[in-house]
Design an enzyme around this catalytic site. Structure first.
Site, PDB file in Angstrom:
ATOM      1  N   HIS A 192       0.866  -1.173   0.000  1.00 37.22           N
ATOM      2  CA  HIS A 192       0.000   0.000   0.000  1.00 37.22           C
ATOM      3  C   HIS A 192       0.904   1.225   0.000  1.00 37.22           C
ATOM      4  O   HIS A 192       1.644   1.448   0.957  1.00 37.22           O
ATOM      5  CB  HIS A 192      -0.887  -0.027   1.249  1.00 37.22           C
ATOM      6  CG  HIS A 192      -1.972   1.006   1.262  1.00 37.22           C
ATOM      7  ND1 HIS A 192      -1.728   2.353   1.152  1.00 37.22           N
ATOM      8  CD2 HIS A 192      -3.322   0.884   1.364  1.00 37.22           C
ATOM      9  CE1 HIS A 192      -2.875   3.017   1.198  1.00 37.22           C
ATOM     10  NE2 HIS A 192      -3.856   2.146   1.325  1.00 37.22           N
TER      11      HIS A 192
ATOM     12  N   HIS B  55       0.688   2.804  11.796  1.00 30.87           N
ATOM     13  CA  HIS B  55       1.543   3.931  11.441  1.00 30.87           C
ATOM     14  C   HIS B  55       1.789   4.815  12.659  1.00 30.87           C
ATOM     15  O   HIS B  55       0.910   4.991  13.501  1.00 30.87           O
ATOM     16  CB  HIS B  55       0.834   4.760  10.349  1.00 30.87           C
ATOM     17  CG  HIS B  55       1.694   5.806   9.718  1.00 30.87           C
ATOM     18  ND1 HIS B  55       1.176   6.952   9.142  1.00 30.87           N
ATOM     19  CD2 HIS B  55       3.033   5.878   9.547  1.00 30.87           C
ATOM     20  CE1 HIS B  55       2.157   7.680   8.648  1.00 30.87           C
ATOM     21  NE2 HIS B  55       3.295   7.055   8.883  1.00 30.87           N
TER      22      HIS B  55
ATOM     23  N   TYR C 148     -15.142   4.266   6.356  1.00 29.79           N
ATOM     24  CA  TYR C 148     -13.703   4.324   6.077  1.00 29.79           C
ATOM     25  C   TYR C 148     -13.139   2.922   6.159  1.00 29.79           C
ATOM     26  O   TYR C 148     -13.430   2.168   7.095  1.00 29.79           O
ATOM     27  CB  TYR C 148     -13.029   5.261   7.076  1.00 29.79           C
ATOM     28  CG  TYR C 148     -11.532   5.351   6.938  1.00 29.79           C
ATOM     29  CD1 TYR C 148     -10.944   5.625   5.706  1.00 29.79           C
ATOM     30  CD2 TYR C 148     -10.699   5.181   8.037  1.00 29.79           C
ATOM     31  CE1 TYR C 148      -9.570   5.714   5.579  1.00 29.79           C
ATOM     32  CE2 TYR C 148      -9.324   5.277   7.924  1.00 29.79           C
ATOM     33  CZ  TYR C 148      -8.769   5.540   6.687  1.00 29.79           C
ATOM     34  OH  TYR C 148      -7.402   5.622   6.563  1.00 29.79           O
TER      35      TYR C 148
END
Length: 432
Positions: A286, A329, A344
């Site tokens: 990604h 992250h 989402y």
């Protein structure tokens, strides 16, 4: 009424509502056509590089200077520019949508500041706001001397009646109103809710494309700029100014939306997010979310933005043997997210349209436990179609300082951290 627009991001536009209202061959003739006044509106220094210079010449019925003196304005009490100096929590934060107001509330009084950094006097940083309104601005006009405004509707259509023309926006569309442009915000539906970013720094622009080439992401041709429109109306009005974080009110005996013609580069614009040309991996992994950048405000550090506006639109994921949702992250930048429509793809539950989340510098974030388990066992030999969604992110180089009203809001989800507590330990030193 169906509005007309000019097209092209950053174009030098020229438009007139009456034939011949634009002076020919000069900006400031001794006498302007139709008895108009010439006025320059500068959005950058006179000596800014030509490619970055923003200014427009306006030909108006009355000059912008004609109003009575300003005095402090008691409204807009939840619209803030002082983000404090107290320590900021590193906790991940999330909020449910703002409720619609019960009392009559327009765009100005319905603005709630959720966080920000920097400030107008620094000419750096951002203010991040949510709005909820149930009536149009009546008898009042507004301009923001502190920064340009990026408006992101989530529910309800808006008409932005500006000095330089009319803009209609709906959910899935955005509008940017440059610093200093006077306007009136009208509701085209019974209620309106959404997000607004104040950019105190360098004006937003399209990101550089690098090896992507000369196309993709937000294409310049899809941005729309209003054509000249004016109203010649007199009455008892008020002009509200946001200046150095405070609000001021001046009586004005006419509508300031009286520009009959204009030309230049300092103008409001709109963009339909459904036109975004998404790029992504067609092999594995990604890519970084910078590939989703719509607009960016550069800082004085090359490659590091004052702020970025990115979206996560419908798209097709084709990467094989890859964890397809946005990965776990920790980021030197700070991320404020909102949801315009749908779900989402990194959060299966709890993140509703109209809601918001804040993940500040080095605060861990990523998919919730349910999303992780499903994506870890998905068949990646088949393409995955993400449809019926539109999320966005305001990313800033500085820490986003949440306001006291955001931290104390009943919409704050105190149990947000729980969405990661179900992540299981899978480590087995005996099996690679």
């Amino acid at each position: 009424m169906s509005l007309q627009y000019q097209t092209g991001f950053g174009n030098a536009c020229a438009t007139e509502a009456l034939p011949g209202a634009l002076p020919a061959g000069r900006n400031s003739p001794q006498i302007c056509p139709y008895g108009l006044y010439a006025e320059q509106l500068s959005g950058t220094a006179f000596t800014a590089p030509r490619a970055e210079n923003r200014r427009s010449w306006l030909y108006r019925i009355r000059p912008g200077v004609q109003h009575l003196p300003f005095a402090p304005f008691a409204g807009a009490q939840r619209w803030l520019s002082d983000f404090g100096r107290q320590p900021v929590t590193p906790n991940q934060l999330r909020w449910s949508p703002l409720p619609m107001p019960d009392a009559p509330t327009d765009f100005i009084d319905g603005m709630h500041t959720w966080g920000g950094n920097g400030g107008p006097e620094e000419q750096s940083g951002v203010g991040i706001h949510l709005y909820a309104a149930n009536r149009s601005m009546q008898g009042r006009f507004f301009y923001n001397a502190d920064g340009e405004m990026l408006i992101v509707p989530q529910q309800g259509r808006l008409r932005l009646a500006t000095e330089l023309g009319l803009i209609d926006i709906e959910p899935y569309e955005i509008a940017v109103v440059p610093r200093g442009v006077r306007l009136r915000v009208e509701l085209l539906d019974d209620v309106a809710r959404g997000y607004m970013l104040e950019n105190f720094g360098t004006a937003m622009r399209l990101p550089e494309l690098g090896p992507i080439g000369s196309n993709c992401l937000a294409n310049a041709r899809d941005f729309q700029i209003p054509v000249a429109w004016y109203e010649d109306v007199e009455g008892d009005f008020e002009l509200i100014a946001k200046f150095t974080g405070g609000f001021w009110r001046a009586p004005i005996a006419h509508s300031p939306l009286n520009v009959v013609a204009w030309h230049g580069t300092h103008a409001p614009y709109k963009y339909d997010l459904r036109n975004f040309n998404t790029v992504g991996s067609i092999s594995y992994d990604h890519p970084d979310p910078s590939i989703f950048t719509v607009l960016t405000s550069p800082s004085d550090t090359p490659g590091t933005a004052n702020m970025d506006f990115a979206i996560f639109p419908p798209r097709i994921l084709a990467m094989e043997n890859t964890f397809r949702p946005p990965w776990f992250h920790r980021n030197i930048a700070s991320e404020f997210m909102g949801l315009i429509h749908g779900v989402y793809d990194a959060k299966a539950e709890g993140f509703a349209p109209g809601g918001a989340s804040l993940h500040n510098c080095m605060s861990g974030h990523g998919p919730d436990a349910d999303t992780f388990e499903k994506a870890s066992h998905a068949d990646t030999s088949q393409a995955h179609y993400i449809r019926d969604t539109m999320a966005f992110m305001f990313e800033t180089r500085r820490v986003i300082r949440p306001t006291a009203q955001a931290l104390a809001s009943p919409q704050r989800q105190d149990d947000y951290y729980q969405c990661w507590q179900g992540l299981q330990k899978h480590f087995d030193p005996e099996q690679a």
